[in-house]
Design a protein around this motif. Structure first.
Motif, short mmCIF file in Angstrom:
data_model
loop_
_atom_site.label_atom_id
_atom_site.label_comp_id
_atom_site.label_asym_id
_atom_site.label_seq_id
_atom_site.Cartn_x
_atom_site.Cartn_y
_atom_site.Cartn_z
N ILE A 60 0.84 -1.21 0.00
CA ILE A 60 0.00 0.00 0.00
C ILE A 60 0.87 1.25 0.00
O ILE A 60 0.64 2.20 -0.76
CB ILE A 60 -0.96 0.00 1.22
CG1 ILE A 60 -2.05 -1.06 1.03
CG2 ILE A 60 -1.59 1.38 1.45
CD1 ILE A 60 -2.89 -1.32 2.27
N GLY A 154 -5.74 -3.42 -1.07
CA GLY A 154 -4.77 -2.40 -0.66
C GLY A 154 -4.42 -1.44 -1.78
O GLY A 154 -4.34 -0.23 -1.57
N LYS A 155 -4.23 -1.97 -2.98
CA LYS A 155 -3.89 -1.12 -4.13
C LYS A 155 -5.02 -0.15 -4.44
O LYS A 155 -4.79 1.02 -4.72
CB LYS A 155 -3.58 -1.97 -5.36
CG LYS A 155 -2.17 -2.53 -5.38
CD LYS A 155 -1.91 -3.33 -6.65
CE LYS A 155 -0.47 -3.74 -6.78
NZ LYS A 155 0.01 -4.67 -5.77
N ALA A 158 -4.92 2.45 -1.83
CA ALA A 158 -3.73 3.30 -2.00
C ALA A 158 -3.91 4.31 -3.12
O ALA A 158 -3.49 5.46 -3.00
CB ALA A 158 -2.50 2.44 -2.26
#
Length: 195
Positions: A60, A154-155, A158
């Motif tokens: 992240i 998470g990506k 992020a």
């Protein structure tokens, strides 16, 4: 100029490769040491989960650093808000930060989670006498699913919250500098990411 950049790329690659080796060595030894002391299967799973989470968290940070822009941090740095200067340093070293977070820590946590999964498999087979092929296949599938699913979530997070994540990490780095005097990230050259 091209020769200098080529040397710099080779040096960066060697540094990252060496760093990965020593981080994986230290983390691998530490996790195997703890696994040797932990007799509970549940605690072994907790250790495995923590290592997978560490890989996801660093992923992240790496994605956020690559996606964030400088302008909001410049505004905070102008107001002397703690962590803004460190956040700018992260962005100005985005290539190194992303490589360290996504590749060095990501690969090390992937290798470690596989090794710890193998130890858990051996313990489960030893305790329950279950078919080891079934357990090892299930364990591999679970570790892969949690890792890939966690990184996908998470990506997405992020990319949506890149600037806030970088600022949060900057505040953590500011706290580390304040307590220890050590600067983990040095100021780099401007990357022109001000939009």
């Amino acid at each position: 100029m091209a020769k200098t950049q080529g040397r710099s790329s080779w040096l960066n690659a060697l540094t990252m490769g060496g760093g990965t080796f020593f981080i994986a060595l230290a983390a691998g030894y530490g996790s195997q040491f703890f696994l040797g002391k932990i007799t509970s299967i549940i605690l072994s799973f907790v250790l495995l989960l923590l290592i997978i989470l560490a890989g996801i968290l660093f992923d992240i940070i790496g994605v956020a650093t690559a996606a964030a822009v400088e302008a909001p941090l410049h505004a905070r740095a102008a107001k002397k808000i703690p962590g803004a200067r460190q956040g700018l340093s992260l962005l100005r070293n985005a290539d190194r930060v992303a490589t360290f977070c996504n590749d060095v820590i990501g690969d090390a946590s992937g290798t470690l989670s596989g090794a710890i999964g193998a130890v858990i498999i051996l313990r489960l087979v030893g305790q329950h006498g279950t078919e080891d092929i079934l357990i090892s296949t299930l364990m591999t599938a679970v570790v892969a699913a949690v890792t890939v699913g966690g990184k996908a979530l998470g990506k997405s997070f992020a990319l949506r919250q890149a600037n806030e994540i970088v600022f949060f990490v900057g505040r953590l780095l500011h706290a580390i500098e304040k307590v220890t005097g050590w600067q983990p990230i040095q100021n780099g050259s401007r990357k022109g990411r001000r939009q």
